[in-house]
Write a protein that holds these residues in place. Structure first.
Motif: not given
Lengths: 243, 333
Positions: A69, A94, A96, A98, A100, B189, B192, B194-195, B197, B199-200, B210
């Motif tokens: 990313s 992974f 995260a 928080n 994720g 979304k 970048n 956490d969510e 990443i 999903l990625k 999303i």
């Protein structure tokens, strides 16, 4: 760190790779500002690599670089091959900072998600496995149908860890896994982490988590060594000393 | 012209405020310290000197080591984001790629959840509040015009106010108060987080899976909710007209819906979208500033919830008041 592999001549020899995951001469920037300057490190099989550093040293950015990313120059390798995150979804877990977790999915649905969309299992099977995983991670049945917003910080971390581990990955990447937790929850989480076997861990943290190797990000560079090696280091010693 | 402040006196923490006032009043270009000063006083002078970017001449032997030599100030970055990075994110995400079967399942599933959040969960609130708003607005319009004998002219006037102003505003209030975290989260979304990443990592392109379903759910839910709001508002108005003027319901309904054209609905829906776009724009601008997404959520939620609460309470009070007055006039009470 080595394993027996069969070469093209049929002979069993030492592994062709020693490191599961390695970063070589990685440089990343945010605009014109260099965040990481030519850093290298590697993680062996079933070992634990802890990244530490002061706030703003680029720890979380390093994870973003690894997870595709954030742009970078240099090499990231997986078993000596180019590291392509989209091809390694089943090998990387992974967690995260928080959690994720998707806010409009229940805990069970969140944990089951990698099984559904990476392992292509149907929802019922995925939920069944998620249920079993939840028990392994000490998550009781009450949390099964709850939404992430109704969980405590410690619980979210557990759910996120269960989700990260649901595909039994080879490498587990953790971003500040104990941040925001009280001492008891933090210790419980570390104990849970210690119970995981056969998984390599790359962990970014400020807290005391034991590791085989430590990488201290300082002034765009990384200082690497074991706890013993870094204990007397002028800069790294301050971080490792806390562990 | 240089403006020099020479500090001879004994400066300490007790007279710190006097010093700050003195600095603000005189705004010196140069400060020469000759007297005894404490650490706190020196900090104040140092901060002031740094703000003004000039030299503090320090003659006292205790502070020789702390002489502040100004360096050219680093320009404060106005825009803290890497434009090339943002461009890459947009290029990666805004190009619509064909979805795999599992991604399609996720898309539909996420769309259903978003539509449920935006439409199904809001429909009852919109209907009930629309009805109450109808009552409230008719009561106010009728009160103002009835004394001039313009009973029937008030109907089309009220009617157009309802669909042009009240309903669009209303739908936006309700949606933003109940779902604004979803709206700003959806904008988030794109960046970048956490969510995305997570999903990625599951090979789920986060924007396409999303933001796009959310966008489609918005496109469908907004006009439907607006239509429901208009209808319930009209019905509330009819109810109030009947109570206040003793006119038969059929006549009131006929008068109200006489001017109702498709273009009116379209006009109203357009207003919903325009105000929705404005709200979305503000949320996204605030949301894009790092770590302020939750603040934007909280701000908009609080404002919208407060307005909704005021609307509900004032509507209920008006209904009770009107009913009591009607009963008093009729002699029931």
């Amino acid at each position: 760190m080595t394993e027996k592999q069969t070469n093209i001549y049929g002979f069993k020899n030492e592994s062709s790779y020693q490191d599961l995951f390695s970063v070589q001469n990685l440089t990343s920037r945010a605009g014109n500002r260099v965040i990481h300057d030519n850093i290298s490190f590697s993680i062996g099989k079933s070992s634990r690599f802890i990244i530490m550093g002061s706030s703003g040293a680029g720890k979380s950015t390093l994870l973003k670089v690894i997870l595709g990313s954030h742009s970078y120059s240099g090499k990231i390798l997986w078993k000596n091959q180019n590291f392509d995150i989209s091809q390694l979804a089943h090998n990387i877990g992974f967690q995260a900072q928080n959690g994720g977790l998707l806010s409009n999915y229940t805990v069970a649905e969140n944990i089951a998600m990698p099984l559904q969309y990476v392992a292509n299992l149907n929802k019922n099977h995925a939920i069944e496995i998620a249920w079993a995983k939840m028990k392994l991670f000490d998550l009781n049945s009450d949390t099964f149908h709850k939404y992430p917003s109704s969980l405590s910080g410690g619980m979210i971390k557990r759910v996120a860890l269960a989700k990260a581990m649901v595909l039994d990955p080879e490498l587990l990447i953790l971003d500040e896994p104990t941040s925001g937790l009280d001492a008891v929850n933090s210790d419980n989480f570390v104990a849970l982490l210690d119970s995981l076997k056969n998984v390599s861990v790359l962990c970014v943290t400020h807290d005391s988590i034991d590791g085989d190797q430590y990488g201290i990000l300082h002034d765009k560079k990384i200082i690497i060594g074991s706890k013993k090696e870094l204990a007397n280091h002028e800069i790294a010693g301050k971080f490792v000393g806390k562990v | 012209m240089s403006n020099t402040l020479i500090l001879h006196e004994l400066w300490n923490t007790q007279n710190l405020e006097i010093l700050i006032n003195k600095l603000n009043q005189l705004q010196p270009d140069e400060i020469i310290i000759k007297g005894e000063i404490t650490e706190n006083v020196f900090c104040v002078i140092k901060i002031y000197a740094m703000q003004q970017n000039f030299l503090v001449k320090c003659n006292h032997e205790n502070w020789q080591h702390s002489i502040y030599t100004p360096s050219p100030r680093e320009p404060i970055p106005v825009f803290q984001y890497d434009l090339a990075e943002i461009k890459k994110i947009f290029e990666d995400n805004l190009i619509i790629k064909p979805l795999t079967k599992s991604q399609q399942i996720f898309w539909i599933d996420y769309f259903n959840r978003m539509f449920d959040l935006l439409f199904t969960q809001n429909i009852w609130v919109i209907s009930a509040l629309g009805f109450l708003m109808g009552i409230l607005s008719v009561n106010e319009t009728y009160e103002a015009l009835a004394q001039y004998g313009a009973h029937f002219n008030t109907l089309p006037l009220w009617h157009s106010t309802t669909y042009k102003i009240i309903s669009p505003m209303f739908v936006n209030f309700i949606i933003s108060s109940r779902s604004c975290s979803a709206i700003s989260a959806s904008f988030k979304k794109i960046a970048n987080d956490d969510e995305s990443i997570s999903l990625k990592l599951m090979n789920l392109p986060h924007v396409q899976l999303i933001s796009h379903p959310f966008f489609v759910a918005c496109i469908l839910a907004y006009p439907l909710l607006n239509l429901i709001s208009i209808i319930s508002c009209q019905l509330g108005g009819v109810f109030m007209f009947m109570m206040l003027s003793r006119i038969g319901p059929l006549f009131v309904l006929h008068e109200i819906f006489r001017d109702m054209r498709l273009i009116s609905i379209f006009d109203s829906t357009l207003r919903v979208f325009l105000s929705g776009i404005c709200a979305g724009f503000i949320v996204s601008i605030i949301g894009f500033q790092k770590d302020k997404v939750s603040n934007a959520d909280m701000l908009i939620s609080t404002v919208s919830n407060t307005i909704t609460a005021i609307l509900i309470s004032s509507s209920v009070v008006t209904v009770l008041y009107s009913m009591m007055r009607s009963m008093l006039i009729k002699g029931t009470l």
